[in-house]
Design a protein around this motif. Sequence first.
Motif, mmCIF file in Angstrom:
data_model
loop_
_atom_site.group_PDB
_atom_site.id
_atom_site.type_symbol
_atom_site.label_atom_id
_atom_site.label_comp_id
_atom_site.label_asym_id
_atom_site.label_seq_id
_atom_site.Cartn_x
_atom_site.Cartn_y
_atom_site.Cartn_z
ATOM 1 N N HIS A 32 -101.693 3.273 -11.898
ATOM 2 C CA HIS A 32 -101.120 1.999 -11.491
ATOM 3 C C HIS A 32 -100.182 1.451 -12.555
ATOM 4 O O HIS A 32 -100.472 1.533 -13.751
ATOM 5 N N ALA A 33 -99.081 0.894 -12.100
ATOM 6 C CA ALA A 33 -98.300 0.034 -12.971
ATOM 7 C C ALA A 33 -98.992 -1.321 -13.037
ATOM 8 O O ALA A 33 -99.539 -1.794 -12.036
ATOM 9 N N SER A 53 -97.496 3.356 -15.305
ATOM 10 C CA SER A 53 -98.828 3.954 -15.280
ATOM 11 C C SER A 53 -99.145 4.731 -16.550
ATOM 12 O O SER A 53 -100.288 4.730 -17.012
ATOM 13 N N SER A 54 -98.132 5.362 -17.115
ATOM 14 C CA SER A 54 -98.321 6.132 -18.337
ATOM 15 C C SER A 54 -98.250 5.273 -19.593
ATOM 16 O O SER A 54 -98.700 5.702 -20.657
ATOM 17 N N GLY A 55 -97.677 4.088 -19.468
ATOM 18 C CA GLY A 55 -97.436 3.249 -20.623
ATOM 19 C C GLY A 55 -96.120 3.527 -21.314
ATOM 20 O O GLY A 55 -95.784 2.847 -22.290
ATOM 21 N N TYR A 56 -95.382 4.494 -20.828
ATOM 22 C CA TYR A 56 -94.141 4.883 -21.469
ATOM 23 C C TYR A 56 -93.044 3.832 -21.286
ATOM 24 O O TYR A 56 -92.276 3.567 -22.214
ATOM 25 N N SER A 57 -92.975 3.246 -20.099
ATOM 26 C CA SER A 57 -91.948 2.253 -19.802
ATOM 27 C C SER A 57 -92.553 0.859 -19.802
ATOM 28 O O SER A 57 -93.645 0.650 -19.278
ATOM 29 N N ARG A 72 -101.312 -0.134 -23.045
ATOM 30 C CA ARG A 72 -102.472 0.263 -22.259
ATOM 31 C C ARG A 72 -103.181 1.416 -22.926
ATOM 32 O O ARG A 72 -102.565 2.256 -23.595
ATOM 33 N N ASP A 73 -104.465 1.426 -22.746
ATOM 34 C CA ASP A 73 -105.302 2.516 -23.212
ATOM 35 C C ASP A 73 -106.020 3.046 -21.986
ATOM 36 O O ASP A 73 -107.037 2.499 -21.566
ATOM 37 N N VAL A 79 -105.570 -2.632 -19.999
ATOM 38 C CA VAL A 79 -104.205 -2.998 -20.341
ATOM 39 C C VAL A 79 -104.244 -4.271 -21.169
ATOM 40 O O VAL A 79 -105.033 -5.178 -20.885
ATOM 41 N N TYR A 80 -103.397 -4.343 -22.178
ATOM 42 C CA TYR A 80 -103.398 -5.469 -23.099
ATOM 43 C C TYR A 80 -102.056 -6.186 -23.091
ATOM 44 O O TYR A 80 -101.008 -5.600 -22.809
#
Length: 127
Positions: A32-33, A53-57, A72-73, A79-80
């Motif tokens: 999920h985004a 979803s990956s935290g990359y963007s 996010r972890d 998600v923080y």
Amino acid sequence: QLQLVESGGGLVKPGGSLRLSCAAPGFTLSNHAIGWFRQAPGKGREGVSCTSSSGYSTNYAESVKGRFTISRDNTKNTVYLQMNSLKHEDTAVYYCAAVQAGKLMFPWADPAEYDYWGRGTQVTVSS
């Protein structure tokens, strides 16, 4: 359905910091985004930040760039939103929202794009 739970809000002085967390007990958020939104009394819901979803963007509202950091972890399914240099204008109820990943780009700051929402956590910045 997926239910999100925010935590970490509170009362902080101007210039202070808070870290908000978003979790989804019983669900996996890795596909999920996740967006963070806020709503001040009498105002509409404003997009603050979003992570893929990956935290990359990541994306940020101009008003928080350089001060807030989303991360996010996925191993912790959390998600923080790290909020630094807080201002009075940051006072609001902060919500996290989720949408299953489907596009690399989407109108992340539009609440209508998200399918699942938490109940919010209050952030108050006051001296």
